[in-house]
Scaffold this motif. Structure first.
Motif, PDB file in Angstrom:
ATOM      1  N   MET A 276      12.552 -10.842 -21.074  1.00 19.61           N
ATOM      2  CA  MET A 276      13.271  -9.655 -20.583  1.00 19.61           C
ATOM      3  C   MET A 276      13.262  -9.617 -19.058  1.00 19.61           C
ATOM      4  N   ASP A 277      12.138  -9.980 -18.451  1.00 17.86           N
ATOM      5  CA  ASP A 277      12.085 -10.037 -16.984  1.00 17.86           C
ATOM      6  C   ASP A 277      13.097 -11.055 -16.453  1.00 17.86           C
TER       7      ASP A 277
ATOM      8  N   VAL B 152       8.380 -12.268 -25.182  1.00 24.18           N
ATOM      9  CA  VAL B 152       9.669 -11.585 -25.008  1.00 24.18           C
ATOM     10  C   VAL B 152       9.669 -10.712 -23.747  1.00 24.18           C
ATOM     11  N   ALA B 153       8.511 -10.155 -23.380  1.00 19.70           N
ATOM     12  CA  ALA B 153       8.445  -9.410 -22.116  1.00 19.70           C
ATOM     13  C   ALA B 153       8.844 -10.317 -20.952  1.00 19.70           C
TER      14      ALA B 153
ATOM     15  N   GLY C 148      16.355 -10.258 -14.123  1.00 20.65           N
ATOM     16  CA  GLY C 148      16.164 -10.686 -12.736  1.00 20.65           C
ATOM     17  C   GLY C 148      14.906 -10.160 -12.071  1.00 20.65           C
ATOM     18  N   ARG C 149      13.963  -9.642 -12.872  1.00 18.46           N
ATOM     19  CA  ARG C 149      12.673  -9.227 -12.291  1.00 18.46           C
ATOM     20  C   ARG C 149      11.779 -10.452 -12.181  1.00 18.46           C
TER      21      ARG C 149
ATOM     22  N   LYS D 199       1.229  -9.311 -15.786  1.00 20.29           N
ATOM     23  CA  LYS D 199       2.104  -8.419 -15.027  1.00 20.29           C
ATOM     24  C   LYS D 199       1.305  -7.377 -14.256  1.00 20.29           C
TER      25      LYS D 199
ATOM     26  N   ALA E  22      18.144  -4.837 -21.726  1.00 20.05           N
ATOM     27  CA  ALA E  22      18.379  -5.856 -20.696  1.00 20.05           C
ATOM     28  C   ALA E  22      19.796  -5.787 -20.138  1.00 20.05           C
TER      29      ALA E  22
END
Lengths: 430, 430
Positions: free
Chosen positions: B317-318, B313-314, B322-323, B141, B35
């Motif tokens: 992480m996004d 957690v995915a 900033g995704r 996703k 990250a």
């Protein structure tokens, strides 16, 4: 819809290029609604202007390099193909200008991915390559983002639709390799020069890319050992079926106990309850093992104009909406090179087919060779009798060191009653 | 590592909360490397401080509402569960403060997703709910981003591990539903009150979420019709096997010819070559049909501490990188409500099991009822004879209008020789 459109230049208007133009044209409103801005093809290149593609208002180039250097675009879509040459030139030219790139080119990413990712980092561009592996399957995004909380320990898959079509057809019809290959070529499922597909090179490119994402290491084709499907015979397919297996061309990458990476492409026997056993014809599938998520399987169409265009456009949508990041998930300088496991250090169960003269004492010699190398036999099939003629003998052995297996096979090959080199196929169990 | 850490508050430290703490702690360096910043648990809440979880330096609350309102965090992870109550209160409180939310709570998203997405848009927060469907499978996703170039026409899946475990075990052992349910409860695979799982409500919540993403429509549980697995008998499982099917609890959402949406949960017979036929035990899988990508299948562990933590957690992480984007892929105002297809308008093939008195003329009456409703029989199984006793008669019929099928069954049920209500199970073909 206040944002400016995403200006797209497409280099290459072959099968995938055509599918991408079609998708961007047909679904323009859908995409604009989802992205909050329009995705506009502003320029395209091909050796000849293709008929039958809607390219009104699109600046057309016959030289992709000129397109890359001179057209006014935000993102260049490279669909020319080939590890280097024009494809690499245009991608470099775009990145140098700080323009982002979307590509379906597995050979280029496998050979030059690190250099290109570094260029992108330096100029603030991004690279999308979802279409390079598994056609329309969102495997790159899943590995890079969806499983980002995991140490991935293994990634394996059926990554080449041509080989899978040939093996599926051999299985269904009992016909031999050369025959089915010729049919696949006639149908357009295999190239006139099928080497890249059937010798496993295409699978190796894709596996190198998956391994890089899975293990956060620099992408490298050198680490991949490669065995294709030319030697898979109708006889082996029949025995596989009898033993409860299917033969599939697999790309397998894993991290062993010493944290070295094994990347291998080979035809393998997989049991019917294996998640890849039922993936047939043009479908691809990828199995990933993560330390928290466990096993995941993603399956879909591995090639073709429309599925591949779906992946190209997914990357374009990410660019359009700013869902971007480092090419391989982390900046190039944080990719960790990993040692390659030496050959012969892996463990596997095996199928061995011998052609032997049907004479007294043959079995004793074969059994002794296996015993001397501590290879433990699981089952043996020999059917009928044909005194003093050549008959097939098929064995499966329990999981064993590859080096020991190869030594045992060398011994067996040296026996005077063995008429041709033993045929060895790995058995993949979960 | 110059960026500031992402400050995480976790509300709820049960199974999934514990798994999430474990993942964030064990893989802290991996996550930070990927990250570019650390993911730090700064606060947590539970009714009692759990022993056995590393929570050093973490501000602890016994009241999740106070945590949500007062703690200093960037993102609140809601792992309390329940469609409303405390879970909804804390999510609202976080979003009101402009703090992002990650949740595994399918009931809350299915019932209140639109309201929450609107709040997030107003305050500039984001909502991640990957963990709400399919455990560790990155299906949210994939639908929202990976297939964003497609008009999705169908999404269907095995979405409840408890039901799949029960049906797999019934299949493997021949035991009856009540017996296997009791075992699943003893093993902790099913709740003491199993209603949510076995009556299909949990599957309905997940299907409503998938349909919203697939068809860009406001999430709504009202559109989903729901039939669970209580009535699936060992006898039906045996017949399914004999006919070449497996019985699976499916959630199925599709857009019909009139652009109306059908969302249904029901146990179905699927043929062995169906992509979901081999998904066993605790695994989940989702099939998506898109107009460009064709069919994709994603499979993985549908529940459990570690797989679900992988999905939580995915999302984190996004957020850390900033995704991010609109909750359901497009802003709430661009979600298009779609009409729900009226009941009885769908088409399907069917399995019908009757318990009939073994007496002359029975078949003629049944066949006439089917003929009168223009239902076309495919096969019929009746074995042995037991004059004047009750015996099972099993039929399959070709694809037919649901309304006609139900009328035919009503006629059959009215026959004096039919001893109990006919058992009807859909047959799902691709």
């Amino acid at each position: 819809m206040t944002s400016s459109p995403l200006k797209i230049a497409i280099a290459g208007l072959g099968t995938v290029g055509g599918g991408t133009v079609e998708l961007l044209t047909e679904q323009a409103d859908l995409l604009a609604g989802r992205a909050g801005r329009r995705l506009e093809i502003v320029a395209a290149s091909a050796l000849e202007r293709p008929s039958g593609l809607e390219l009104e208002g699109v600046q057309f180039f016959t030289d992709a390099r000129v397109l890359a250097r001179e057209a006014d675009y935000d993102v260049l879509v490279e669909l020319i193909g080939g590890a280097s040459g024009v494809a690499l030139d245009v991608v470099r030219a775009a990145l140098e200008r700080g323009k982002s790139v979307v590509t379906a080119n597995k050979a280029m990413i496998a050979h030059h991915g690190v250099e290109l990712a570094r260029m992108a980092e330096q100029t603030g561009a991004n690279i999308g390559f979802e279409a390079s592996v598994g056609g329309g399957i969102p495997i790159i995004k899943s590995l890079r983002e969806g499983l980002s909380g995991n140490h991935v320990t293994k990634v394996m898959g059926i990554l080449n639709g041509t080989c899978n079509f040939i093996l599926s057809t051999m299985q269904d019809t009992g016909r031999d390799f050369a025959d089915v290959l010729a049919e696949a070529q006639a149908l357009g499922y295999a190239e006139a020069d099928p080497t890249f597909d059937i010798d496993g090179i295409d699978t190796a490119h894709k596996l190198a890319i998956l391994a890089s994402l899975a293990f956060a290491m620099p992408v490298s084709i050198d680490a991949v050992t490669c065995e294709g499907i030319r030697h898979v015979s109708a006889l082996d397919i029949r025995y596989a079926q009898e033993l409860g297996y299917r033969i599939k061309l697999l790309g397998v990458a894993n991290i062993n106990g010493e944290m070295a990476v094994e990347c291998r492409v080979y035809p393998a026997m997989v049991p019917l309850n294996f998640p890849l056993a039922h993936v047939e014809g043009p479908f691809n599938a990828i199995v990933t093992e993560g330390d928290f998520v466990g096993r995941t399987v993603l399956e879909g169409r591995g090639a073709g104009a429309r599925p591949t265009a779906s992946a190209v456009v997914a990357d374009l949508m990410d660019l359009a909406t700013g869902r971007v990041g480092p090419t391989f998930g982390v900046p190039v300088d944080r990719l960790e090179p990993r040692p390659t496991a030496p050959r012969g250090t892996g463990r596997s169960a095996w199928y061995i087919r011998l052609m032997v003269k049907d004479e007294p004492g043959v079995f004793a010699d074969i059994a002794a060779a296996l015993r001397d190398e501590k290879v433990s036999m699981e089952q043996i099939i020999q059917r009928g009798r044909a005194p003093n003629q050549t008959v097939p003998v098929v064995m499966t052995v329990h999981e064993t060191d590859e080096a020991a297996m190869l030594r045992a096979v060398a011994r067996i090959n040296g026996l005077s009653s063995v008429a041709e080199p033993p045929r060895l196929i790995r058995i993949e169990n979960l």
